[in-house]
Design an enzyme around this catalytic site. Structure first.
Site, PDB file in Angstrom:
ATOM      1  N   ARG A  34       0.393  55.186 -37.841  1.00  0.00           N
ATOM      2  CA  ARG A  34       0.330  55.921 -36.617  1.00  0.00           C
ATOM      3  C   ARG A  34       1.404  57.049 -36.715  1.00  0.00           C
ATOM      4  NH1 ARG A  34      -0.097  50.739 -32.884  1.00  0.00           N
ATOM      5  NH2 ARG A  34      -2.260  50.849 -32.277  1.00  0.00           N
ATOM      6  N   LYS A 199      -6.758  38.763 -29.783  1.00  0.00           N
ATOM      7  CA  LYS A 199      -6.737  39.206 -28.307  1.00  0.00           C
ATOM      8  C   LYS A 199      -8.223  39.054 -27.939  1.00  0.00           C
ATOM      9  CE  LYS A 199      -3.137  42.476 -29.072  1.00  0.00           C
ATOM     10  NZ  LYS A 199      -3.397  44.345 -29.166  1.00  0.00           N
ATOM     11  N   GLY A 357      -4.622  48.153 -34.013  1.00  0.00           N
ATOM     12  CA  GLY A 357      -3.511  48.508 -34.921  1.00  0.00           C
ATOM     13  C   GLY A 357      -3.307  47.713 -36.000  1.00  0.00           C
ATOM     14  N   GLY A 381      -7.112  48.707 -28.447  1.00  0.00           N
ATOM     15  CA  GLY A 381      -7.414  48.587 -26.940  1.00  0.00           C
ATOM     16  C   GLY A 381      -8.180  49.811 -26.463  1.00  0.00           C
TER      17      GLY A 381
HETATM   18  P1  ADP Z   1      -6.027  44.464 -33.911  1.00  0.00           P
HETATM   19  O1  ADP Z   1      -4.616  44.901 -33.521  1.00  0.00           O
HETATM   20  O2  ADP Z   1      -6.662  45.016 -35.063  1.00  0.00           O
HETATM   21  O3  ADP Z   1      -6.917  44.905 -32.366  1.00  0.00           O
HETATM   22  P2  ADP Z   1      -5.519  42.022 -32.817  1.00  0.00           P
HETATM   23  O4  ADP Z   1      -4.162  42.139 -32.318  1.00  0.00           O
HETATM   24  O5  ADP Z   1      -6.550  41.480 -31.923  1.00  0.00           O
HETATM   25  O6  ADP Z   1      -6.114  43.050 -33.872  1.00  0.00           O
HETATM   26  O7  ADP Z   1      -5.411  40.516 -34.009  1.00  0.00           O
HETATM   27  C1  ADP Z   1      -4.476  40.579 -35.083  1.00  0.00           C
HETATM   28  C2  ADP Z   1      -4.097  39.351 -35.221  1.00  0.00           C
HETATM   29  O8  ADP Z   1      -5.127  38.380 -35.235  1.00  0.00           O
HETATM   30  C3  ADP Z   1      -3.490  39.276 -36.580  1.00  0.00           C
HETATM   31  O9  ADP Z   1      -2.037  39.300 -36.414  1.00  0.00           O
HETATM   32  C4  ADP Z   1      -3.847  38.038 -37.339  1.00  0.00           C
HETATM   33  O10 ADP Z   1      -3.090  37.232 -37.710  1.00  0.00           O
HETATM   34  C5  ADP Z   1      -4.520  37.341 -36.056  1.00  0.00           C
HETATM   35  N1  ADP Z   1      -5.567  36.361 -36.256  1.00  0.00           N
HETATM   36  C6  ADP Z   1      -6.766  36.685 -36.972  1.00  0.00           C
HETATM   37  N2  ADP Z   1      -7.570  35.479 -37.036  1.00  0.00           N
HETATM   38  C7  ADP Z   1      -6.760  34.436 -36.176  1.00  0.00           C
HETATM   39  C8  ADP Z   1      -7.037  33.166 -36.068  1.00  0.00           C
HETATM   40  N3  ADP Z   1      -8.415  32.586 -36.499  1.00  0.00           N
HETATM   41  N4  ADP Z   1      -6.197  32.473 -35.583  1.00  0.00           N
HETATM   42  C9  ADP Z   1      -5.062  33.120 -34.928  1.00  0.00           C
HETATM   43  N5  ADP Z   1      -4.810  34.265 -35.215  1.00  0.00           N
HETATM   44  C10 ADP Z   1      -5.725  35.267 -36.021  1.00  0.00           C
HETATM   45 MG    MG Z   2      -2.906  44.005 -32.558  1.00  0.00          MG
END
Ligand code: ADP
Ligand code: MG
Length: 400
Positions: A34, A199, A357, A381
Site C-alpha cells: 500500500r 469477513k 488487503g 471492502g
Molecule cells: P481480505 O483482506 O483479502 O479482504 P479478509 O480480511 O476477509 O480478506 O480475510 C483474510 C483472513 O481470512 C486471513 O487472515 C485468513 O487467515 C482468514 N481465513 C481464511 N480462511 C479462513 C478460515 N477457513 N477460517 C478462519 N479464517 C480464515
Molecule cells: Mg483483511
C-alpha cells in the site's frame, strides 16, 4: 473527477489522504504494497514543488493514541521508497503536526500520526466529524484523495475534508476506479469470481450483484462454511454466520435460476485448533470431505481436490475477480489453497483483478510476482462495495 494535474500545487500545502494501513509485526512492516502504491502520487507532487502532508489510518485504534498502531514505521518506509526524508508528526492536528507542516519547504514531505487516534475521524456524529475535518483543513491548502482502501468509509479525512478544500483524486484512486469500472462494463467471458477470507458478512452482499454479472462464483475461506451449512452439512466449529443462511439459500436458488455456476469446496483441511501464526508450529491438519467435517473441528483451508477443481474452473476464464484467501494462508499448512488459486490466475489468459488487503499481501508473501496479475487492488471492502453498486462516500466527495 479532477486529477492532480488539474491542481496548481507549487509552493502549496497539499494534504494527501493515503491508505498506509499496512500489516505490522510489532514495528516491522510485513507487506509494504500500500505504501508503494501511493508513492508515485506523492513523488509527482514533490516534483511539482508541493509541500506534501500525508495522512492515513492504521488498524483500528479506539479514537485515542495507541503506540501499537503508530504510523512511524510507515514514515521510514515511505522515505526509503521516495528516496528522501519524510518528517513524522507525533500527533495529527496538535503541536507536532502544526510545527512539522510549518517547517516543510517546497518539495518536502511529512506524514501525520494515525488519523484514528482522534475520535472525530470515524465519528458517526456529523458535527464531531466536521470539527475534526476543519482542524485537518487548517493544515493544508489543497486536498488529494488517494486512499482507495478507505473510500467506502464516511470518515472525516475521506468524506468531510474534501468539501473544505479544493480537491482532486490521486493517481492510485484513478487507476483503481478505472479497473473496477471495467469489471462492471463489458467483460471478457467467462467471468469467474473467487471469494474467500474471514469477513463473511462484509462479502456476502457483493454476490447479489455478481449473480447478474458473473458466469461462475467459487467460494473458499471462512465464508464457505456458511454455504456448506446452508446445504445441510455440519461444519463443526468452523467460521459460521448462522443468521446469513437464508440469504445464502436465496443466492443458491437464484444462481440455479439464472445459470450462474456456484462452486463450493468438496474437501477441506480441518483441525481442532486454530494454528499458531507466530511460531508456525506444525498444525497437522486432517483432510476430510466437505460434507464430513467432525463436530469438534474447524475448516482452515480448501483441500487438494478443491484446489484442482478451482484451478480447472479458472483455466478458461476471460476475466477473474478474486477477493479473500482460501484458507489461513499465514500458516504454511493452510496456504496451499490460496497458492493454488493465485497460480491458477497466473496460468489463465484472463484479465485478473485481486482485491483485499490480505489477499494482496498473500500473493506477495507467498512469493508470486505481483506484476504478473492484471491489477492488485489496495482496497478490499472498497472494491467489494464498488462492485456491489454502492455509492462510496470518499469517491462521491471527490466528484463534488
Ligand atoms: P481480505 O483482506 O483479502 O479482504 P479478509 O480480511 O476477509 O480478506 O480475510 C483474510 C483472513 O481470512 C486471513 O487472515 C485468513 O487467515 C482468514 N481465513 C481464511 N480462511 C479462513 C478460515 N477457513 N477460517 C478462519 N479464517 C480464515
Ligand atoms: Mg483483511
Amino acid at each position: 473527477m479532477k486529477t492532480i494535474e488539474d491542481l496548481d500545487v507549487a509552493g502549496k500545502r497539499v494534504f494527501v489522504r493515503a491508505d498506509l494501513n499496512v500489516p505490522l509485526d510489532g514495528t516491522t512492516i510485513t507487506d509494504d504494497g500500500r505504501i508503494r502504491a501511493v508513492a508515485p502520487t506523492i513523488a509527482k507532487l514533490v516534483e511539482r514543488g508541493a509541500r506534501v502532508v500525508v495522512a492515513s489510518h492504521l488498524g483500528r485504534p479506539k479514537g485515542a493514541p495507541d503506540p501499537k498502531f503508530s504510523l512511524a514505521p510507515a514514515a521510514v518506509r515511505l522515505g526509503e521508497i521516495l528516496g528522501k526524508n519524510v518528517a513524522f508528526a507525533t500527533d495529527t492536528v496538535g503541536e507536532s503536526a502544526e510545527s512539522t507542516v510549518a517547517a516543510l519547504g517546497d518539495g518536502e514531505v511529512a506524514l501525520l500520526e494515525n488519523l484514528r487516534f482522534n475520535a472525530g475521524e470515524t465519528s458517526k456524529d456529523d458535527a464531531e466529524r466536521k470539527a475534526f475535518a476543519e482542524q485537518l483543513a487548517a493544515l493544508a491548502d489543497l486536498y488529494v484523495g488517494d486512499g482507495f482502501g478507505a473510500v467506502h468509509r464516511k470518515h472525516a479525512s475521506v468524506y468531510d475534508l474534501p468539501g473544505l478544500l479544493p480537491h482532486a483524486a490521486g493517481d492510485l484512486i484513478a487507476t483503481e476506479v478505472g479497473v473496477l469500472k471495467k469489471l462492471t462494463e463489458e467483460v471478457a467471458r467467462p467471468y469467474v469470481v473467487v471469494l474467500g477470507g474471514a469477513k463473511v458478512s462484509d462479502k456476502l452482499g457483493v454476490i447479489d450483484n455478481l449473480l447478474k454479472k458473473a458466469d461462475r462464483i467459487l467460494i473458499g475461506g471462512g465464508m464457505a462454511y456458511t454455504f456448506l451449512k446452508a446445504k445441510g452439512h455440519e461444519v463443526g466449529i468452523s467460521l459460521l454466520q448462522e443468521d446469513q443462511i437464508p440469504v445464502v439459500l436465496d443466492y443458491l436458488k437464484r444462481a440455479e435460476e439464472t445459470g450462474v455456476e456456484f462452486v463450493l469446496p468438496v474437501d477441506v483441511l480441518v483441525s481442532a485448533e486454530f494454528p499458531d501464526l507466530k511460531t508456525k508450529a506444525p498444525a497437522n491438519p486432517e483432510l476430510v470431505a466437505a460434507d464430513a467435517i467432525p463436530a469438534d473441528q474447524e475448516g482452515l483451508d480448501i483441500g487438494p481436490k478443491t484446489r484442482e477443481l478451482y484451478a480447472a474452473k479458472l483455466a478458461d476464464a476471460g476475466t477473474v475477480f478474486w477477493n479473500g484467501p482460501m484458507g489461513v494462508f499465514e500458516h504454511p499448512d493452510y496456504a496451499n489453497g490460496t497458492k493454488a488459486v493465485a497460480q491458477a490466475l497466473l496460468d489463465s489468459d484472463a484479465f485478473t483483478v485481486v482485491g483485499g488487503g490480505d489477499s494482496a499481501a498473500a500473493v506477495r508473501i507467498l512469493g508470486f510476482d505481483e506484476n504478473a496479475f492484471g491489477h492488485i487492488s489496495t482496497g478490499g471492502g472498497a472494491s467489494l462495495e464498488y462492485l456491489e453498486g454502492k455509492t462510496l462516500p470518499g469517491l462521491a466527495a471527490l466528484e463534488g
